[in-house]
Write an enzyme that holds these catalytic residues in place. Structure first.
Site, PDB file in Angstrom:
ATOM      1  N   LYS A 111      -2.470  -4.540   8.559  1.00 31.31           N
ATOM      2  CA  LYS A 111      -2.050  -5.284   7.370  1.00 31.31           C
ATOM      3  C   LYS A 111      -2.736  -6.633   7.262  1.00 31.31           C
ATOM      4  CE  LYS A 111       2.221  -3.075   6.122  1.00 31.31           C
ATOM      5  NZ  LYS A 111       3.598  -3.196   5.708  1.00 31.31           N
ATOM      6  N   LYS A 194      -2.894   7.400   6.151  1.00 26.48           N
ATOM      7  CA  LYS A 194      -1.467   7.631   5.859  1.00 26.48           C
ATOM      8  C   LYS A 194      -1.186   7.427   4.367  1.00 26.48           C
ATOM      9  CE  LYS A 194       1.294   4.217   6.841  1.00 26.48           C
ATOM     10  NZ  LYS A 194       2.131   3.170   7.428  1.00 26.48           N
ATOM     11  N   LYS A 197       2.297   2.834   0.220  1.00 28.08           N
ATOM     12  CA  LYS A 197       2.525   2.104  -1.022  1.00 28.08           C
ATOM     13  C   LYS A 197       1.373   1.170  -1.331  1.00 28.08           C
ATOM     14  CE  LYS A 197       7.306   1.712   0.267  1.00 28.08           C
ATOM     15  NZ  LYS A 197       8.117   0.906   1.138  1.00 28.08           N
TER      16      LYS A 197
END
Ligand code: TYM
Length: 332
Positions: A111, A194, A197
């Site tokens: 992230k 994966k 969102k």
């Protein structure tokens, strides 16, 4: 007593990965466990969120959970920021967990990307807040997708270190519950990534808010290879997109993956995709309709969250008082 805690971030649309990897499992576990389900808004702001959208997403995720079958009358559904215990225990865990442990967290690396110096301190400390979420209720079981396994291990290490540091047997070591058939749903555009969102392509995921036409279009456009479908599970090796789509079919239909492989042996993707569209629409359509209906009455959703928060606080506050005593804080 077996108590479940689990959470979902209100950072955007709920997608098929959230549903198959987590929420559907929550619904199944409701008969067996006392459950606490949390919309983790404090986790969400570790990355910038537009305030109006955040409020909307908190309600929409709540609606999605209820539409999927979570029962807020029998169990607790609330948003994290309403219960102060999460932040209180997170601070204590910031002082128990070690920098080295957090440095190993792969999700932070993903992230934060290349510019770690620019990441928020909250993004780095995120797993400690997650440990606090679970342990402020002394939850014993945590149903999550596989991507959260490392965070769960950290929660166990932190609970153990707290117990050792203070010479108490206070926190349980929480166990993950990961659904084998849907541990990791992959992107529709790239079988190595994966479903998430945050993927910039909306075609990479099926959102719980997608209507039937959109679901059909996304499945038709999903990446595949040129071979027909294989006869064995071994035949899926090196074919991540085919493996993912068959896995989604298996999870949605409640069948074993091998049964699905046998069912579609030798078929072309175009035939298989038609069946997958029908199945996905039949499972997600009613959830979508109910979610939309619930979103027309936000007062009701807010009331559910407030009632959940009161009940959550009634469990968490006494535990925090005990933690304060163990640590040696004087309290009001
Ligand atoms: P979040 O919001 O990213 O995801 C919510 C749940 O969905 C699962 N999931 C998936 N499962 C299978 N395949 C996928 N592609 C996929 N994508 C997401 C996640 O594993 C998760 O179970 N840190 C957590 C939220 C959290 C939490 C907690 C969870 C905060 N505190 C305490 C459990 C206990 C997160 O970001 O989930």
């Amino acid at each position: 007593m077996k108590r479940i805690f689990s959470g979902v971030q209100p950072t955007g649309n709920l997608h098929l990965g959230n549903y198959l990897g987590a929420i559907r499992n929550w619904v199944r576990l409701q008969d067996e466990y006392e459950c606490i389900f949390c919309i983790v808004d404090m986790h969400a702001i570790t990355l910038w969120q537009d305030p109006k959208e955040l409020t909307r997403n908190i309600r929409e995720v709540t609606a999605g959970m209820i539409a999927a079958g979570v029962d807020p009358a029998k169990h607790i559904v609330f948003n994290q920021s309403m219960v102060p215990a999460h932040a209180q225990l997170a601070w204590i865990f910031n002082c128990v967990a070690r920098m080295g442990w957090l440095n190993r967290m792969t999700q932070f690396k993903d992230k934060a990307g290349k510019h770690k110096e620019n990441a928020s301190v909250g993004l780095f400390a995120y797993p400690n807040l997650m440990s606090a979420d679970i342990l402020t209720y002394k939850a014993t079981h945590v149903p999550v997708g596989e991507d959260q396994k490392q965070h769960l291990e950290l929660a166990r290490d932190t609970a153990q270190k707290f117990n050792n540091d203070f010479g108490v047997e206070f926190f349980p070591l929480p166990e993950p519950i990961i659904p084998p058939e849907a541990a990791r749903i992959m992107s529709l555009r790239d079988g190595a990534k994966k479903m998430s969102k945050s993927d910039e392509s909306d075609y990479s995921r099926i959102n719980m808010t997608d209507d039937a036409d959109t679901i059909a279009l996304k499945i038709r456009k999903a990446k595949t290879d040129l071979e027909p479908l294989p006869a064995t599970l071994e035949g899926l090796e090196g074919r991540p997109e085919a493996s993912n789509l068959l896995g989604i079919y298996a999870a949605l239909s409640g069948k074993e993956k091998i049964q699905v492989v046998t069912q579609f042996e030798g078929k072309q993707f175009s035939d298989f995709k038609k069946e997958l569209v029908d199945l996905a629409v039949s499972v997600l359509g009613p959830i979508n309709t109910e979610m939309k209906r619930l979103m027309t009455d936000t007062n009701h959703i807010d009331a559910v969250l407030r009632s959940g928060a009161e009940r959550a606080d009634a469990i968490a506050a006494p535990i925090i008082r005990e933690v304060y005593d163990i640590v040696g804080f004087l309290r009001p």
